[in-house]
Write an enzyme that holds these catalytic residues in place. Structure first.
Site: not given
Ligand code: NAP
Ligand code: HSE
Length: 430
Positions: A104, A204
């Protein structure tokens, strides 16, 4: 079967969910799309990190050039942050790959420019998961509200803060304790200050305002405040006065050529307002349009499975990967009405005036809740029967020695939303 090669950037909460969903639901995906989606390479930051996934058929690397290859059809970016995600996505588009992202921050800051580039490169850029987790908010605005003049959006757009506020207000837990739980559950961003300070919801809302109002809104245009200074006592007092505190995102357009406004603020919502019942990680968005009037979408706004669902659906919807038409179907095994609802409400119409002291112990034993309502020559007895069977009902009726003149049986919906169970109306005649 045609193969679609997917490059995955990120294997954290969302990336792992995408990987699992593509594996676990490969059969249903193949049946519905006629395609086989294969992740061939995954980009991570720390290749040595211990992960609870066994990945043997994809390359895991820190080198982007090993991920975006000649065979890549779609790039899925779930790593977060602006750079290097921004550069990687641009490179992928220029190579002719479709892009799916959950980012986002990136879309709020560079969405218009990336959409322009996608158009030039004749590829698709999809970002359903960037707003509202598993709720199809963006598709709804783009595909089902195109002909409406939209003048208002209101909603709860951050799962972490809604979870924190719900747990603090309803259970009296501390901010720090609940934030830790939200992180463990995979709701929070890698830097949770973006959630609790309100910026995540601002990103968002910026995206929604662009799509709903066709307004070029910058993140800095949105007036916002987070929940970091919310006191437990404040929540308790608001509750006593009849309000729930929600981090509310609101955007309005005042006429076709008038101004627009956008804000994200902790707001007191009357308990009888529909948004007050949107609890924990659930998000909701209400859109007001001139023809649709008002429409509310509710669902889990964060977390591994709902977000992976949105990402994978986007992946399947990228250009040229339309579903099979007509869909292949099987003959189903239908459950009968009697098997559907284990808990039922029974309404007995019993002749004469009945008081609680007249109820037999065997009658009371079966009913987990019971209430009486006198009505002229009858008394209505309402009771909740768990583990419902026709035999149990007959046994209860027989304790009234023929004085039951009518009975109605209704299904009882369980208290918590389960996401998969739905109630159907079921009634028997008097
Ligand atoms: P996360 O758990 O922190 O995972 C991030 C992943 O990306 C990790 O595997 C990390 O590698 C990798 N990464 C980060 N920086 C990197 C870089 N510079 N080069 C290579 N790999 C890199 O994050 P997440 O919660 O999955 O969220 C990911 C995205 O989805 C974000 O944009 C977030 O805003 C969005 N999102 C998340 C949610 C949610 O509920 N969590 C919901 C909607 C959207 P390592 O594993 O090696 O550290
Ligand atoms: N960190 C975000 C939230 C993930 O709590 O809503 C979903 O975009």
């Amino acid at each position: 079967m045609e193969k679609v090669n997917v490059a995955l950037l990120g294997l954290g909460t969302v990336g792992s969910g995408v990987w699992k969903m593509l594996k676990e639901n490969q059969d249903v995906i193949a049946r519905k799309t006629g395609k086989w989606y294969q992740v061939h390479a995954i980009l991570v930051k720390d290749p040595g990190k211990k992960r609870d996934l066994e990945i043997t058929d994809a390359r895991i690397t820190t080198d982007f050039s090993q991920v975006l290859t000649e065979e890549t059809d779609v790039l899925v970016e779930v790593m977060g942050g602006v750079e290097p995600a921004y550069s990687y996505i641009k490179q992928a588009m220029k190579k002719g790959c479709h892009v799916v992202t959950a980012n986002k921050e990136l879309i709020a800051k560079h969405g218009m420019e990336l959409e322009q580039l996608a158009k030039q490169c004749q590829v698709q850029l999809r970002y359903e998961a960037s707003v509202g987790g598993g709720i199809p908010v963006i598709s709804t605005l783009r595909h089902f509200l195109k002909a409406n003049r939209i003048d208002r959006i209101q909603g709860i757009l951050n799962g972490t803060t809604n979870y924190i506020l719900t747990q603090m207000q309803e259970k009296g837990h501390s901010f720090a304790e609940v934030l830790k739980k939200a992180q463990e559950k995979g709701y929070a961003e890698s830097d949770p200050s973006s959630d609790v300070e309100g910026l995540d919801a601002v990103y968002k809302l910026t995206i929604l305002m662009r799509l709903a109002f066709q307004a070029r809104v910058s993140v800095s245009d949105i007036f916002y405040q987070g929940i970091t200074d919310i006191l437990s006592g404040e929540l308790q007092l608001a509750g006593k006065l009849g309000y729930s505190v929600k981090l509310l995102a609101q955007a309005e357009k005042f006429g076709e050529n008038g101004p627009v406004s956008g804000s994200v603020l902790p707001t007191l919502v009357p308990k009888e307002h529909p948004l007050a019942s949107v609890r924990d990680v659930y998000n909701a968005m209400t859109v007001e349009g001139d023809y649709v009037q008002d429409l509310t979408l509710v669902g889990q706004g964060a977390g591994q499975k709902p977000t992976a669902s949105a990402v994978v659906e986007d992946l399947l919807n990228t250009n040229g990967f339309a579903e099979q038409n007509p869909l292949p179907v099987k003959e189903p095994w239908m459950l009968s009405g009697d098997d559907l609802f284990p808990t039922r409400f029974l309404l007995l119409k019993v002749r004469g005036q009945v008081t609680e002291s007249m109820l037999s112990p065997s009658f009371c034993k079966e009913a987990s809740s019971l209430a009486l309502l006198p009505a002229e020559e009858h008394t209505f007895i309402g009771l909740i029967l768990r583990g419902w069977t026709q035999e149990k009902t007959d046994a209860l009726v027989s304790t009234w020695d023929g004085k039951v003149d009518g009975i109605r049986i209704r299904p009882v919906l369980s208290g918590e939303a389960t996401g998969s169970k739905r109630s159907l109306p079921l009634a028997r005649t008097m």
